[in-house]
Design a protein around this motif. Structure first.
Motif, short mmCIF file in Angstrom:
data_model
loop_
_atom_site.label_atom_id
_atom_site.label_comp_id
_atom_site.label_asym_id
_atom_site.label_seq_id
_atom_site.Cartn_x
_atom_site.Cartn_y
_atom_site.Cartn_z
N LEU A 73 80.55 65.52 59.47
CA LEU A 73 79.69 66.08 58.49
C LEU A 73 78.92 67.58 59.06
O LEU A 73 78.90 67.71 60.28
CB LEU A 73 78.34 65.21 58.33
N PRO A 74 78.45 67.99 58.17
CA PRO A 74 77.75 69.43 58.65
C PRO A 74 76.79 69.42 59.56
O PRO A 74 76.50 70.13 60.58
CB PRO A 74 77.11 70.10 57.25
N ASP A 75 75.89 68.19 59.76
CA ASP A 75 75.15 67.99 60.71
C ASP A 75 75.06 66.77 61.54
O ASP A 75 74.06 66.45 62.12
CB ASP A 75 73.75 68.22 59.96
N TYR A 76 76.07 66.11 61.44
CA TYR A 76 76.49 64.91 62.21
C TYR A 76 77.90 64.80 62.58
O TYR A 76 78.74 64.94 61.84
CB TYR A 76 75.79 63.70 61.27
N GLY A 77 78.17 64.02 63.50
CA GLY A 77 79.64 63.91 64.09
C GLY A 77 79.82 62.99 64.92
O GLY A 77 78.79 62.17 65.33
N PRO A 78 81.00 62.66 65.38
CA PRO A 78 81.41 61.45 66.19
C PRO A 78 80.60 61.41 67.50
O PRO A 78 80.59 60.19 68.17
CB PRO A 78 82.85 61.73 66.60
N GLU A 79 79.89 62.40 67.99
CA GLU A 79 79.22 62.53 69.34
C GLU A 79 77.86 61.88 69.08
O GLU A 79 77.00 61.59 69.97
CB GLU A 79 79.24 63.85 70.02
N ASP A 80 77.42 61.84 67.70
CA ASP A 80 75.91 61.56 67.60
C ASP A 80 75.98 59.59 67.48
O ASP A 80 76.87 59.18 67.27
CB ASP A 80 75.76 62.01 66.23
N PRO A 81 74.68 59.15 67.82
CA PRO A 81 74.43 57.78 67.61
C PRO A 81 74.86 57.17 66.34
O PRO A 81 74.56 57.92 65.24
CB PRO A 81 73.04 57.44 68.11
N TYR A 82 75.12 56.25 66.33
CA TYR A 82 75.52 55.39 64.94
C TYR A 82 76.42 56.05 64.14
O TYR A 82 76.62 55.99 62.86
CB TYR A 82 74.24 55.23 64.00
N TRP A 83 77.46 56.93 64.69
CA TRP A 83 78.38 57.60 64.10
C TRP A 83 79.40 56.85 63.35
O TRP A 83 79.72 56.89 62.23
CB TRP A 83 79.08 58.52 64.85
N SER A 84 79.73 55.71 64.01
CA SER A 84 80.83 54.74 63.51
C SER A 84 80.22 54.08 62.23
O SER A 84 80.92 53.98 60.98
CB SER A 84 81.06 53.68 64.43
N SER A 85 79.00 53.59 62.10
CA SER A 85 78.34 53.04 60.98
C SER A 85 78.11 54.17 59.94
O SER A 85 78.52 53.82 58.74
CB SER A 85 77.00 52.40 61.15
N VAL A 86 77.60 55.37 60.20
CA VAL A 86 77.62 56.38 59.23
C VAL A 86 78.76 56.68 58.71
O VAL A 86 78.93 56.95 57.39
CB VAL A 86 76.65 57.57 59.75
N SER A 87 79.62 56.99 59.29
CA SER A 87 80.95 57.61 58.84
C SER A 87 81.73 56.30 57.83
O SER A 87 82.31 56.59 56.82
CB SER A 87 81.96 57.95 59.83
N ALA A 88 81.53 55.11 58.57
CA ALA A 88 82.09 54.03 57.56
C ALA A 88 81.32 53.90 56.19
O ALA A 88 81.99 53.77 55.28
CB ALA A 88 81.97 52.77 58.14
#
Length: 181
Positions: free
Chosen positions: A58-73
């Motif tokens: 995402l423009p302001d969030y990615g795989p290195e950020d906390p909770y990425w797995s949940s957010v991306s799902a």
């Protein structure tokens, strides 16, 4: 007497819905958009979020950020859409009650999840009329705003209530205890 939310907070911890990183947080404190995504993702059985969108970052969030797995799902499943056409997430911003209503409705009713061929999510989804939505008793929710049908549906399904005095407070923040309840 124990606060109303004690039971819900205890169950959220017991069932692993509340991450350890939030276990010491104040139940009456606000929650960020990323924290809400994590809690809601953990509340679902596996397999409840089939992919309908391709999201790698995402423009302001990615795989290195906390909770990425949940957010991306949740993005891939069409539950989260972001704040603009680019999918901007604003992970550290407090979530608004109107946003939570939209997310909860999309979680509970998969037919309202946003897919590549869905109408612009800024336009109220008149397809929800088939759900026989009630007139809202809230004086602060205009019928011509994007979140009106989501608040109608969340209210009809008893997922959310008003805040008293005939108000929903759509731009109000959400507490951790309200999120887990």
């Amino acid at each position: 007497a124990r606060p109303w939310y004690t039971y819900y907070m205890d169950r959220a911890k017991e069932y692993g819905i509340l991450p350890d990183s939030m276990a010491g947080s104040s139940p009456t404190g606000t929650v960020s958009r990323a924290e809400v995504a994590e809690i809601l993702y953990r509340s679902l059985p596996s397999g409840e979020l089939p992919n309908v969108n391709q999201i790698d970052s995402l423009p302001d969030y990615g795989p290195e950020d906390p909770y990425w797995s949940s957010v991306s799902a949740l993005y891939r499943a069409g539950v989260l859409t972001g704040d603009d056409i680019y999918g901007t997430f604003r992970p550290n911003s407090n979530i608004r009650r109107s946003e939570l209503a939209a997310i909860l409705v999309r979680l509970v009713r998969p037919e309202y999840r946003i897919q590549p061929d869905s109408p612009d999510p800024i336009v109220p989804d008149t397809g929800m009329d088939a759900f026989q939505l009630p007139e809202l008793p809230f004086v602060d929710v205009a019928s011509n705003i994007w979140y009106y049908p989501y608040i109608q549906a969340a209210y009809a399904m008893e997922l959310m209530n008003g805040m008293g005095n005939d108000r929903f407070t759509p731009n109000g923040t959400v507490q951790l205890s309200q999120t887990v309840a």
